[in-house]
Design a protein around this motif. Structure first.
Motif, PDB file in Angstrom:
ATOM      1  N   PRO A  17       0.824  -1.210   0.000  1.00 56.82           N
ATOM      2  CA  PRO A  17       0.000   0.000   0.000  1.00 56.82           C
ATOM      3  C   PRO A  17       0.860   1.262   0.000  1.00 56.82           C
ATOM      4  CG  PRO A  17       0.090  -0.895   2.204  1.00 56.82           C
ATOM      5  CD  PRO A  17       0.809  -1.879   1.322  1.00 56.82           C
ATOM      6  N   ALA A  18       1.451   1.565  -1.147  1.00 59.97           N
ATOM      7  CA  ALA A  18       2.403   2.672  -1.196  1.00 59.97           C
ATOM      8  C   ALA A  18       2.280   3.471  -2.480  1.00 59.97           C
ATOM      9  CB  ALA A  18       3.831   2.143  -1.053  1.00 59.97           C
ATOM     10  N   VAL A  19       2.474   4.775  -2.334  1.00 59.62           N
ATOM     11  CA  VAL A  19       2.558   5.705  -3.456  1.00 59.62           C
ATOM     12  C   VAL A  19       3.917   6.385  -3.368  1.00 59.62           C
ATOM     13  CG1 VAL A  19       1.610   7.799  -4.505  1.00 59.62           C
ATOM     14  CG2 VAL A  19       0.067   6.091  -3.507  1.00 59.62           C
ATOM     15  N   LEU A 186      -7.007   8.025   2.323  1.00 62.12           N
ATOM     16  CA  LEU A 186      -6.097   8.842   3.123  1.00 62.12           C
ATOM     17  C   LEU A 186      -4.696   8.246   3.051  1.00 62.12           C
ATOM     18  CD1 LEU A 186      -5.544  11.136   5.128  1.00 62.12           C
ATOM     19  CD2 LEU A 186      -6.246   9.599   6.975  1.00 62.12           C
ATOM     20  N   LEU A 187      -3.756   9.068   2.594  1.00 64.63           N
ATOM     21  CA  LEU A 187      -2.351   8.679   2.524  1.00 64.63           C
ATOM     22  C   LEU A 187      -1.593   9.420   3.599  1.00 64.63           C
ATOM     23  CD1 LEU A 187      -3.650   8.334  -0.387  1.00 64.63           C
ATOM     24  CD2 LEU A 187      -1.332   8.526  -1.267  1.00 64.63           C
ATOM     25  N   ALA A 200       2.670   0.626   9.958  1.00 66.30           N
ATOM     26  CA  ALA A 200       2.280   1.509  11.057  1.00 66.30           C
ATOM     27  C   ALA A 200       1.342   2.616  10.579  1.00 66.30           C
ATOM     28  CB  ALA A 200       3.524   2.111  11.709  1.00 66.30           C
ATOM     29  N   ALA A 201       1.578   3.116   9.359  1.00 62.58           N
ATOM     30  CA  ALA A 201       0.704   4.135   8.798  1.00 62.58           C
ATOM     31  C   ALA A 201      -0.713   3.605   8.650  1.00 62.58           C
ATOM     32  CB  ALA A 201       1.245   4.609   7.446  1.00 62.58           C
ATOM     33  N   ALA A 206      -4.357   5.357   8.144  1.00 65.99           N
ATOM     34  CA  ALA A 206      -4.178   5.698   6.733  1.00 65.99           C
ATOM     35  C   ALA A 206      -4.416   4.466   5.865  1.00 65.99           C
ATOM     36  CB  ALA A 206      -2.773   6.236   6.495  1.00 65.99           C
ATOM     37  N   ASP A 207      -4.747   4.696   4.610  1.00 65.50           N
ATOM     38  CA  ASP A 207      -4.912   3.595   3.663  1.00 65.50           C
ATOM     39  C   ASP A 207      -3.605   3.221   2.990  1.00 65.50           C
ATOM     40  OD1 ASP A 207      -7.870   3.188   3.705  1.00 65.50           O
ATOM     41  OD2 ASP A 207      -7.877   5.273   3.017  1.00 65.50           O
TER      42      ASP A 207
END
Length: 332
Positions: A17-19, A186-187, A200-201, A206-207
């Motif tokens: 789950p990363a941008v 939500l990032l 942890a995010a 967060a998404d």
């Protein structure tokens, strides 16, 4: 193991789950394509694509190359397609290219639009006109509400410790306040440089995580070797926060400030009136070697291909998730 079914299709099904954050100067097609092929959303600022006077828009050439290369990759790899990409628009009044760049991005049907330094209805409408998802970066709950009111689909919470134009708030406090009223995408941005931090995010609410500084030290990044090596050698104590260089508070590498002949511990401030994106950036040429970075760079140990960095993040994320699940099962 994570449920992303509530997210827009462009944000679902990622390897992790990363941008990858859009990095000024640094993010170019080579890096974006590598990030997307590795399974995370790659991005670049539209203003990074610069052409000489009288030449065709470089932004259009970049979008053509990225779109065609990712399409070819997906046809060759139907079982593991590339992630989509994003383009960052600086919505500051001094960005004379904004209207033109919006038209180009709409024509190329950019799937994800990231807006910064101002929320505007017409920019979100341009994203929606081609089926795009509009994400707006914010540094506090007040700006978050304004962005959603103006049509943003999702938010990027830029918290303390992030590279570039960082916010001052603790990530837990910022995410918690936003989640009391907003259940959309939500990032979280701010020192996310490991798979453990990425998980942890999510646990915090967060998404997805928003990862920037580690990608500076990749082979595909458009950064000079000294910049990349400084990222590898530095840690959180080597970051200084200052508004001097752009007019907005940001985080920078202390060694680069010292090499420019300034004392990083005694920098004067500047206000937002000094910020200008008319020529593609806000730094005067005299400060072109003042290099931005976030506090998470201590996790960066080598200059490596972007795909290898994503591999490392994925291993760490999976290990962290397995540990949390094992702990939860032990308590049940």
């Amino acid at each position: 193991m994570r449920d992303d079914s509530h997210l827009p299709p462009a944000l679902r099904g990622l390897r992790i789950p990363a941008v990858a954050a859009p990095l000024f100067i640094v993010s170019v097609p080579d890096l974006v394509i590598a990030q997307c092929k590795a399974g995370i959303i790659g991005s670049f600022p539209a203003l990074n694509a610069r052409e000489a006077d009288g030449e065709p828009p470089m932004l259009e050439a970049w979008l053509k190359r990225i779109t065609e290369e990712l399409d070819a990759f997906n046809q060759a790899n139907p079982d593991r397609p590339a992630a989509p990409f994003a383009v960052n628009q600086i919505v500051h009044r001094s960005n004379a290219r904004l209207e033109r760049d919006l038209e180009i991005c709409a024509a190329w049907r950019v799937p994800i639009w990231i807006t910064s330094l101002g929320a505007r209805v017409e920019v979100n409408e341009a994203a929606h006109s081609c089926g795009g998802v509009a994400l707006h970066d914010i540094i506090n709950n007040t700006f978050a509400r304004k962005a959603v009111d103006k049509g943003a689909d999702g938010l990027i919470a830029v918290s303390a410790g992030a590279g570039g134009h960082a916010g001052p708030q603790n990530p837990f406090a910022l995410v918690e306040e936003i989640r009391t009223w907003f259940d959309g995408p939500l990032l979280l941005s701010g020192s996310i440089a490991t798979g453990h931090a990425l998980l942890a995010a999510q646990v915090a609410g967060a998404d997805l995580g928003y990862i920037g500084s580690p990608f500076i030290a990749t082979e595909e990044a458009n950064a000079v070797q000294d910049y990349k090596q400084m990222i590898v050698e530095a840690g959180a104590e080597d970051i200084v926060t200052s508004s001097l260089f752009t007019g907005v508070s940001g985080n920078y590498l202390k060694p680069s400030v010292s090499r420019a002949g300034m004392d990083p511990d005694n920098l004067p401030g500047a206000d937002a009136s000094s910020m200008s994106f008319g020529s593609g950036g806000s730094k005067p040429k005299a400060w072109k070697e003042i290099w931005g970075a976030g506090q998470g760079i201590g996790a960066v140990k080598a200059i490596e291909p972007a795909g290898r960095l994503v591999d490392r993040l994925a291993r760490e994320y999976d290990a962290a998730l397995a540990g949390v699940l094992a702990y939860a099962m032990g308590r049940s």
